[in-house]
Design an enzyme around this catalytic site. Structure first.
Site, PDB file in Angstrom:
ATOM      1  CB  CYS A 132     -21.569  -4.310   2.542  1.00  0.00           C
ATOM      2  SG  CYS A 132     -22.871  -3.620   1.530  1.00  0.00           S
ATOM      3  CB  CYS A 135     -24.375  -1.945   3.797  1.00  0.00           C
ATOM      4  SG  CYS A 135     -24.402  -3.324   2.692  1.00  0.00           S
ATOM      5  CG  ASP A 136     -21.561  -1.133   6.662  1.00  0.00           C
ATOM      6  OD1 ASP A 136     -22.759  -1.043   6.999  1.00  0.00           O
ATOM      7  OD2 ASP A 136     -20.932  -2.193   6.666  1.00  0.00           O
TER       8      ASP A 136
END
Ligand code: NAP
Length: 302
Positions: A132, A135-136
């Protein structure tokens, strides 16, 4: 006994809930993770008709709030099994803790990330290997990363990462892309994006965190090492329909076999969104499936 139990609170499941409660039915949504499904991780949605720009989280939150405020019940639990009993259905939740009865069931369980299955991937998950970018990605500011895949997810992940990473290698096993041509053009203009085509990662290296990957050229042979600190795997999804496998037919890949009417091989069970066989897996088609499945469930109960 609920009129409709919905398995999965992604776009398809939440849309189904809205249509179900607005038709006067009792609706329970079961979700094992966070509401929103895959789209919750999208930084920006620009292709949902009527909404020019919105984050995946904001979109999901509004959908969730809409379903719940209209009267849908929501429970955080995993649907582990689905049984048919005397003309109705029983949903067994995680570890058989609960038995929930339903007149109809809508499976909207979505799909989860496919892995590469190469050495180092499992060990370095969360230590540089990510599924992701939204997200990261921010953890890799000014670092070198690889994105794997040739679909729209990989292309848009590479575009997002190129905004703040020093270098982005886009590694794809072919030399043509499945994803949107416009995204490919955008990436070609970025100086810090390098296309590594006809190539696949064969190993991810690192002790505590990712340090490099080995890449094999599948057309001319030979391997090379790329020094990266992050590997973003975006090679598609696999469905998770095991809870329904005893009652409905699945295809070879595990998707529920269903047409645009969202009906399955088992009357009373409907499939909506990415978990079913379909040509176009988009936000708008997931929402559309939710409506179709809920209205079909209502009709089934007449
Ligand atoms: P996808 O379209 O299925 O693409 C998966 C990519 O991964 C393909 O390029 C595939 O290569 C490659 N791949 C599969 N298995 C692999 C493996 N084991 N090793 C290396 N590469 C592998 O998946 P997606 O990009 O996640 O997109 C899913 C759906 O969401 C699509 O319908 C897409 O259009 C949609 N989506 C839309 C947006 C948007 O609306 N902006 C954004 C993201 C995704 P091959 O091409 O060689 O098969």
């Amino acid at each position: 006994m609920y009129d409709i139990v919905i398995i999965g609170a992604g776009t398809a499941g939440l849309s189904a809930a809205i249509y179900g409660v607005r038709a006067g039915k009792t609706v329970l949504i079961l979700e094992s993770g966070m509401f929103g499904g895959q789209i919750v991780n999208s930084r920006c949605i620009e292709n949902y008709p009527g909404i020019p720009k919105i984050s995946g989280y904001e979109f999901s939150k509004q959908l969730y709030d809409q379903a719940v405020s209209l009267g849908a019940e929501y429970r955080s639990t995993r649907a582990a099994n689905l049984l048919k009993k005397d003309g109705s259905f029983t949903v067994l939740t995680e570890e058989g803790k609960e038995e929930l009865s339903a007149k109809t069931v809508i499976v909207a369980a979505g799909a989860k990330h496919r892995t590469l299955g190469v050495p180092g991937e499992e060990k370095l998950k969360g230590q540089g290997v990510s599924y992701c970018a939204a997200c990261d990605g921010a953890f890799f500011r000014n670092q070198e990363v690889a994105v794997v895949g040739g679909g729209s997810t990989a292309l848009s992940d590479a575009a997002v990462l190129s905004d703040y990473c020093k270098k982005v290698y886009l590694i794809h096993r072919r030399d043509t892309f499945r994803g949107e041509a416009k995204l490919v053009d955008t990436l070609k203009e970025k100086e810090n994006v390098e296309f590594v085509l006809n190539s696949r990662i064969t190993a991810i290296h690192g002790e505590e965190a990712v340090e490099s990957v080995t890449v094999e050229n599948v057309s001319i042979g030979g391997t090379k090492e790329l020094p990266v600190q992050g590997v973003f795997v975006a090679v598609g999804q696999v469905p998770d329909n095991q809870m329904a496998a005893g009652l409905v037919e699945l295809d070879d890949m595990g998707y529920i076999i269903s047409g645009e009417d969202c009906k399955t091989s088992c009357p009373g069970i409907f499939a909506a969104g990415d978990c079913r066989t379909k040509e176009v897996r988009q936000l708008v088609t997931a929402a559309s499936d939710g409506a179709v499945a809920a209205l079909a469930a209502c009709e089934f109960m007449i």
